[in-house]
Design an enzyme around this catalytic site. Structure first.
Site, PDB file in Angstrom:
ATOM      1  N   ASN A  24      -8.797   2.755   4.945  1.00 25.02           N
ATOM      2  CA  ASN A  24      -8.713   1.354   4.516  1.00 25.02           C
ATOM      3  C   ASN A  24      -8.436   0.557   5.765  1.00 25.02           C
ATOM      4  O   ASN A  24      -7.423   0.801   6.422  1.00 25.02           O
ATOM      5  CB  ASN A  24      -7.517   1.146   3.575  1.00 25.02           C
ATOM      6  N   HIS A  29      -5.722   4.580  11.486  1.00 18.72           N
ATOM      7  CA  HIS A  29      -5.425   5.787  10.702  1.00 18.72           C
ATOM      8  C   HIS A  29      -6.315   5.849   9.476  1.00 18.72           C
ATOM      9  O   HIS A  29      -6.963   4.873   9.109  1.00 18.72           O
ATOM     10  CB  HIS A  29      -3.958   5.766  10.246  1.00 18.72           C
ATOM     11  N   GLN A  78      -6.440   8.128   5.435  1.00 17.30           N
ATOM     12  CA  GLN A  78      -5.658   8.948   4.511  1.00 17.30           C
ATOM     13  C   GLN A  78      -6.525  10.081   4.001  1.00 17.30           C
ATOM     14  O   GLN A  78      -7.766   9.978   3.988  1.00 17.30           O
ATOM     15  CB  GLN A  78      -5.185   8.109   3.328  1.00 17.30           C
ATOM     16  N   LYS A  83     -16.682 -11.397  -0.336  1.00 18.47           N
ATOM     17  CA  LYS A  83     -17.287 -11.261  -1.656  1.00 18.47           C
ATOM     18  C   LYS A  83     -16.221 -10.753  -2.621  1.00 18.47           C
ATOM     19  O   LYS A  83     -15.538  -9.771  -2.320  1.00 18.47           O
ATOM     20  CB  LYS A  83     -18.440 -10.248  -1.556  1.00 18.47           C
ATOM     21  N   VAL A 131     -15.444  -9.655  -9.104  1.00 22.78           N
ATOM     22  CA  VAL A 131     -14.549 -10.057 -10.201  1.00 22.78           C
ATOM     23  C   VAL A 131     -15.314 -10.265 -11.513  1.00 22.78           C
ATOM     24  O   VAL A 131     -15.934  -9.321 -11.978  1.00 22.78           O
ATOM     25  CB  VAL A 131     -13.698 -11.290  -9.787  1.00 22.78           C
TER      26      VAL A 131
END
Ligand code: H2U
Length: 354
Positions: free
Chosen positions: A154, A167, A169, A317, A320
């Site tokens: 992320n 980093h 995960q 963007k 939703v």
């Protein structure tokens, strides 16, 4: 605008099929005709690195442990894991509407580099190669025990990244998560029906068409998938040998992967002159004791980059209303996104410009 009734994918609304996930996406390119200057807005202010960042070499983490003075990559167990190795089994219900199953797993954090001020595009190919090699090691080790090893990065606040240190995960689980389960099913069905690996055939066709290719080297191609949902989404696919998992990569493929990752992420950063946020990760054949190497010919390993920015460093963007309640929608076509990325400099990062 072309007023004729002849269909033009760059002008006319249509839906496109994603065969990897059995999903459709609405493409509305006529909305791009709204004026767009295409210029880059000033990038958001970047904070100087925090000297006490818990992911840094030598820093003390939330659990009180001190990281070693690592000089390359460094992997440690996540101090706040979403999955634990052990836990009691939930009670079994025989009602189809109340199904629960045991979930076991482990979560790790992998630092890419000791320096908090760098990100992947600012690292050397050799440094990125160490990251690739550690991704392979982690997949090998955790893949012996777990069905799915999800590596993901992320990047950026906008993606919910809680820490600016470079980093990723790694979450390994005893179960096949939804994305892996759906992709496994779709690729299996395609293989059974056509006796071809879906992504191998797809890549062959993309390399002929050349409409959505962003960049390639001798081992890998980065392209905007025909069915991309995020504006500048890309997929990185191996050209040779059909590796099913990260653990199948040979030395040349690992080096080529490090190279193409650097080039692609440099393009991303240069697109809007900002540290381009995204979630990225790898999808490959399931692992674990039930899945031995080479048994999943329907799979082709691939990396996916899902970046949210749309028009500038500050305009993203949102997935939703319609996207949450109906299906994904995009304005810019995948071909237009590929062209913009193709035209971005990948050799000189904007921060290194004289
Ligand atoms: P993200 O930036 O993608 O949120 O990842 C940072 C991870 O690092 C996060 O999962 C872990 C968080 O739990 N972490 C530790 O394990 N120990 C710490 O001391 C700080 C952060």
């Amino acid at each position: 605008m072309n007023k004729s009734r002849e269909f033009n994918a760059a002008e006319h609304q249509h839906v496109r099929y994603n065969p990897l996930k059995d999903e459709w996406i609405l493409v509305s390119p006529h909305r791009c005709l709204r004026p767009w200057s295409g210029h880059s807005e000033p990038p958001p202010q970047e904070q100087p690195p925090d000297p006490n960042n818990p992911l840094k070499a030598g820093a003390v983490r939330a659990n009180g442990q001190r990281n070693p003075n690592y000089t390359s990559t460094y992997v440690f167990p996540n101090d706040f894991p979403a999955l634990l190795e052990r836990g009691p089994e939930p009670p079994q219900s025989d009602h189809p509407l109340f199904q629960a199953r045991q979930a076991r797993g482990t979560c790790r954090v992998m630092c890419f580099h000791p320096n908090s001020a760098v990100s992947i595009p600012l690292m050397s190919v050799e440094e990125i190669l160490s990251v690739v090699e550690e991704w392979v090691n982690q997949t090998k080790e955790l893949g012996r025990r777990y069905t799915w090893v999800q590596i993901f990065e992320n990047k950026g606040n906008v993606m919910g990244c809680s820490n600016p240190h470079p980093h990723c995960q790694i979450w390994a689980s005893s179960f096949l998560p939804n994305e892996g389960r759906i992709k496994d099913r779709c690729q299996k069905e395609y293989y059974t029906k056509y006796n071809k690996t879906l992504l191998v055939e797809y890549l062959e066709m993309e390399m002929e068409k050349k409409e959505r290719i962003v960049i390639q080297n001798t081992e890998w191609v980065a392209l905007v998938p025909y069915w991309a949902t995020w504006p500048f989404e890309t997929m990185v696919l191996p050209i040779n040998g059909g590796p099913q998992r990260l653990t199948d990569l040979n030395d040349q493929q690992k080096k080529g992967l490090a190279e193409i990752i650097k080039l692609l992420t440099t393009k991303y950063d240069n697109l809007f002159s900002c540290s381009f946020p995204y979630s990225m990760g790898f999808h490959g054949a399931p692992t674990g004791p039930d899945h031995t190497a080479g048994d999943s010919p329907h799979w082709l390993l691939h990396a996916i980059y899902l970046p949210p920015l749309l028009r500038s460093a500050t305009v993203k963007k949102f997935m939703v209303g319609y996207e949450m309640l109906a299906q994904s929608q995009r304005d810019l076509t995948p071909e237009q996104a590929a062209e913009k990325l193709r035209n971005c400099n990948h050799l000189v990062h904007y921060k290194n410009k004289q």
